[in-house]
Design an enzyme around this catalytic site. Structure first.
Site, PDB file in Angstrom:
ATOM      1  N   HIS A 115       0.811  -1.231   0.000  1.00  0.00           N
ATOM      2  CA  HIS A 115       0.000   0.000   0.000  1.00  0.00           C
ATOM      3  C   HIS A 115       0.844   1.280   0.000  1.00  0.00           C
ATOM      4  O   HIS A 115       0.436   2.293  -0.551  1.00  0.00           O
ATOM      5  CB  HIS A 115      -1.002   0.005   1.168  1.00  0.00           C
ATOM      6  CG  HIS A 115      -0.411   0.379   2.488  1.00  0.00           C
ATOM      7  ND1 HIS A 115       0.425  -0.459   3.205  1.00  0.00           N
ATOM      8  CD2 HIS A 115      -0.501   1.518   3.226  1.00  0.00           C
ATOM      9  CE1 HIS A 115       0.799   0.146   4.319  1.00  0.00           C
ATOM     10  NE2 HIS A 115       0.254   1.344   4.357  1.00  0.00           N
ATOM     11  N   ASP A 116       2.029   1.235   0.608  1.00  0.00           N
ATOM     12  CA  ASP A 116       2.860   2.450   0.687  1.00  0.00           C
ATOM     13  C   ASP A 116       4.051   2.401  -0.273  1.00  0.00           C
ATOM     14  O   ASP A 116       5.024   3.132  -0.060  1.00  0.00           O
ATOM     15  CB  ASP A 116       3.388   2.613   2.126  1.00  0.00           C
ATOM     16  CG  ASP A 116       2.543   3.584   2.944  1.00  0.00           C
ATOM     17  OD1 ASP A 116       1.693   4.293   2.345  1.00  0.00           O
ATOM     18  OD2 ASP A 116       2.728   3.640   4.172  1.00  0.00           O
ATOM     19  N   LYS A 171       6.010   5.412  -1.448  1.00  0.00           N
ATOM     20  CA  LYS A 171       6.971   6.137  -0.597  1.00  0.00           C
ATOM     21  C   LYS A 171       8.402   5.915  -1.048  1.00  0.00           C
ATOM     22  O   LYS A 171       9.298   6.654  -0.624  1.00  0.00           O
ATOM     23  CB  LYS A 171       6.794   5.727   0.871  1.00  0.00           C
ATOM     24  CG  LYS A 171       5.576   6.352   1.510  1.00  0.00           C
ATOM     25  CD  LYS A 171       5.573   6.150   3.006  1.00  0.00           C
ATOM     26  CE  LYS A 171       4.360   6.820   3.634  1.00  0.00           C
ATOM     27  NZ  LYS A 171       4.158   6.372   5.005  1.00  0.00           N
ATOM     28  N   HIS A 184       2.335  10.073  -2.553  1.00  0.00           N
ATOM     29  CA  HIS A 184       2.695   8.644  -2.563  1.00  0.00           C
ATOM     30  C   HIS A 184       1.569   7.688  -2.977  1.00  0.00           C
ATOM     31  O   HIS A 184       1.855   6.673  -3.608  1.00  0.00           O
ATOM     32  CB  HIS A 184       3.382   8.220  -1.247  1.00  0.00           C
ATOM     33  CG  HIS A 184       2.473   7.944  -0.108  1.00  0.00           C
ATOM     34  ND1 HIS A 184       2.085   8.904   0.790  1.00  0.00           N
ATOM     35  CD2 HIS A 184       1.861   6.800   0.306  1.00  0.00           C
ATOM     36  CE1 HIS A 184       1.289   8.365   1.691  1.00  0.00           C
ATOM     37  NE2 HIS A 184       1.140   7.094   1.427  1.00  0.00           N
ATOM     38  N   HIS A 229      -5.961   4.708   0.213  1.00  0.00           N
ATOM     39  CA  HIS A 229      -5.914   4.497   1.667  1.00  0.00           C
ATOM     40  C   HIS A 229      -5.807   5.794   2.473  1.00  0.00           C
ATOM     41  O   HIS A 229      -5.944   5.771   3.697  1.00  0.00           O
ATOM     42  CB  HIS A 229      -4.811   3.495   2.066  1.00  0.00           C
ATOM     43  CG  HIS A 229      -3.401   3.980   1.909  1.00  0.00           C
ATOM     44  ND1 HIS A 229      -2.717   3.879   0.719  1.00  0.00           N
ATOM     45  CD2 HIS A 229      -2.528   4.553   2.787  1.00  0.00           C
ATOM     46  CE1 HIS A 229      -1.489   4.368   0.880  1.00  0.00           C
ATOM     47  NE2 HIS A 229      -1.353   4.787   2.130  1.00  0.00           N
ATOM     48  N   HIS A 230      -5.577   6.936   1.803  1.00  0.00           N
ATOM     49  CA  HIS A 230      -5.574   8.219   2.524  1.00  0.00           C
ATOM     50  C   HIS A 230      -6.795   9.072   2.211  1.00  0.00           C
ATOM     51  O   HIS A 230      -6.849  10.247   2.577  1.00  0.00           O
ATOM     52  CB  HIS A 230      -4.297   9.010   2.224  1.00  0.00           C
ATOM     53  CG  HIS A 230      -3.084   8.448   2.914  1.00  0.00           C
ATOM     54  ND1 HIS A 230      -2.910   8.519   4.274  1.00  0.00           N
ATOM     55  CD2 HIS A 230      -2.013   7.787   2.423  1.00  0.00           C
ATOM     56  CE1 HIS A 230      -1.763   7.927   4.600  1.00  0.00           C
ATOM     57  NE2 HIS A 230      -1.202   7.471   3.498  1.00  0.00           N
ATOM     58  N   ASP A 283      -4.060   1.200   8.951  1.00  0.00           N
ATOM     59  CA  ASP A 283      -2.920   2.083   8.649  1.00  0.00           C
ATOM     60  C   ASP A 283      -2.774   3.135   9.758  1.00  0.00           C
ATOM     61  O   ASP A 283      -1.692   3.347  10.307  1.00  0.00           O
ATOM     62  CB  ASP A 283      -3.171   2.760   7.291  1.00  0.00           C
ATOM     63  CG  ASP A 283      -2.019   3.644   6.842  1.00  0.00           C
ATOM     64  OD1 ASP A 283      -0.861   3.296   7.122  1.00  0.00           O
ATOM     65  OD2 ASP A 283      -2.283   4.688   6.210  1.00  0.00           O
TER      66      ASP A 283
HETATM   67 FE   LIG Z   1       0.332   5.793   3.113  1.00  0.00          FE
END
Ligand SMILES: [Fe+2]
Length: 322
Positions: free
Chosen positions: A187-188, A191, A216, A241-242, A270
């Site tokens: 998911h990240d 980054k 990201h 997800h954000h 998260d």
């Molecule tokens: Fe994230």
């Protein structure tokens, strides 16, 4: 004898009785001035070795830094030995799987290659899904095992495990749980495009730095889109997800029903993982403190029904917390 700092801590739970460990293991009993050889390499761990230890003495085990890759290979062999891993008790099995997931994912992230990370995530996702489906994990047990430092791979490994546990409780089938476990690991991934200087900044981010951080999810989506074997669920977890229910999230600012269920699930764990982990600018919060903060944002940021299911899991063994 080397100083304690040069040794790498390992969990007693990662040692499997009856299976020889290919590295020297040292113990450092509280009050002792130096570590002692606990188990020489290739010796089998006998349960007698633990019997002489008083119950109130914490046994801290270490390996030498030069043994780290051999130890990780030993853990990977244990995880891949399906018949053996299923014979272990839930706590030992989850300790071994989580150590392997974290370390193997760390190596994949170091490669900075999206294909390598996706390939690795697919393999690790299978182990996470089997662990979650075949054992009874509790947050109390997990808190003794999981690392809570602030590295993208540690965070992603924990989010993957938490996402799968939450998915199981939300009634997702086994195939979807594995899909979601892989999504948690990935998911990240966006980054990777952000400088460590910004990711690890101890102080408050300025406007420019925050604008960069907010890229990201889209960057992760782009990276994953060009890969084979990435599912829609995984793409949505990375991309959304954000997002927040009231439309104040990023990267797009979509609202409630426009956000996919798996992204809402990912958002809950998260935030929980981030709050309960140590950050450069604050200590880790306790579970009840994290849940309290998250509950304030229900309806604005997080989905209330999903948070309720997560909260039940977190406090399931509250009586055992002390
Ligand atoms: Fe994230």
């Amino acid at each position: 004898m080397k100083k304690q700092l040069s040794f790498v801590p390992i969990s007693l739970l990662t040692l499997s009785p009856g299976k020889p460990v290919p590295v020297d293991i040292y113990s450092w009993v509280h009050g002792a001035d130096k570590p002692h050889l606990f188990l020489a390499s290739d010796r089998i761990l006998e349960s007698d070795l633990l019997k002489n230890k008083p119950d109130d003495v914490e046994l801290r085990l270490f390996i030498e830094p030069s043994s780290r890759s051999d130890f990780q290979q030993y853990l990977q062999r244990l995880v891949n030995d399906n018949d053996h891993i299923k014979t272990l008790n839930d706590e030992r099995r989850s300790a071994i799987v989580s150590e392997v997931v974290r370390d193997v994912l760390a190596n994949a992230f170091k490669s900075e290659s999206t294909s390598t990370i996706v390939g690795t995530a697919n393999l690790l996702g299978q182990h996470i899904a089997s662990l979650v489906s075949e054992t009874q994990l509790s947050m109390t047990g997990l808190s003794k095992i999981l690392h809570h430092d602030y590295g993208t791979f540690t965070h992603s490994a924990n989010v993957a495990l938490y996402s799968s546990l939450l998915a199981l409780r939300m009634g997702f089938d086994e195939y979807s749980i594995e899909d979601i476990a892989v999504g948690g690991l990935l998911h990240d991934i966006g980054k990777l495009s952000i400088e460590d200087r910004i990711l690890n900044k101890a102080g408050k981010l300025d406007d420019m730095e925050f604008r960069i951080i907010k890229k990201h999810p889209l960057e992760g989506f782009r990276r994953l889109l060009s890969e084979e074997n990435v599912t829609t669920c995984q793409l949505l977890m990375a991309y959304q997800h954000h997002e927040k229910l009231d439309g104040t999230g990023y990267p797009v600012g979509i609202e409630s029903d426009e956000i996919s269920k798996v992204a809402k699930l990912c958002a809950v764990v998260d935030v929980y993982e981030a709050l309960t982990s140590k950050r450069p600018y604050r200590n880790a919060m306790r579970p009840e403190q994290a849940i309290e903060i998250m509950s304030r944002d229900v309806g604005k940021h997080l989905d209330g029904e999903i948070l309720e299911i997560w909260k039940e899991f977190v406090f399931e063994n509250e009586g055992a917390l002390s």
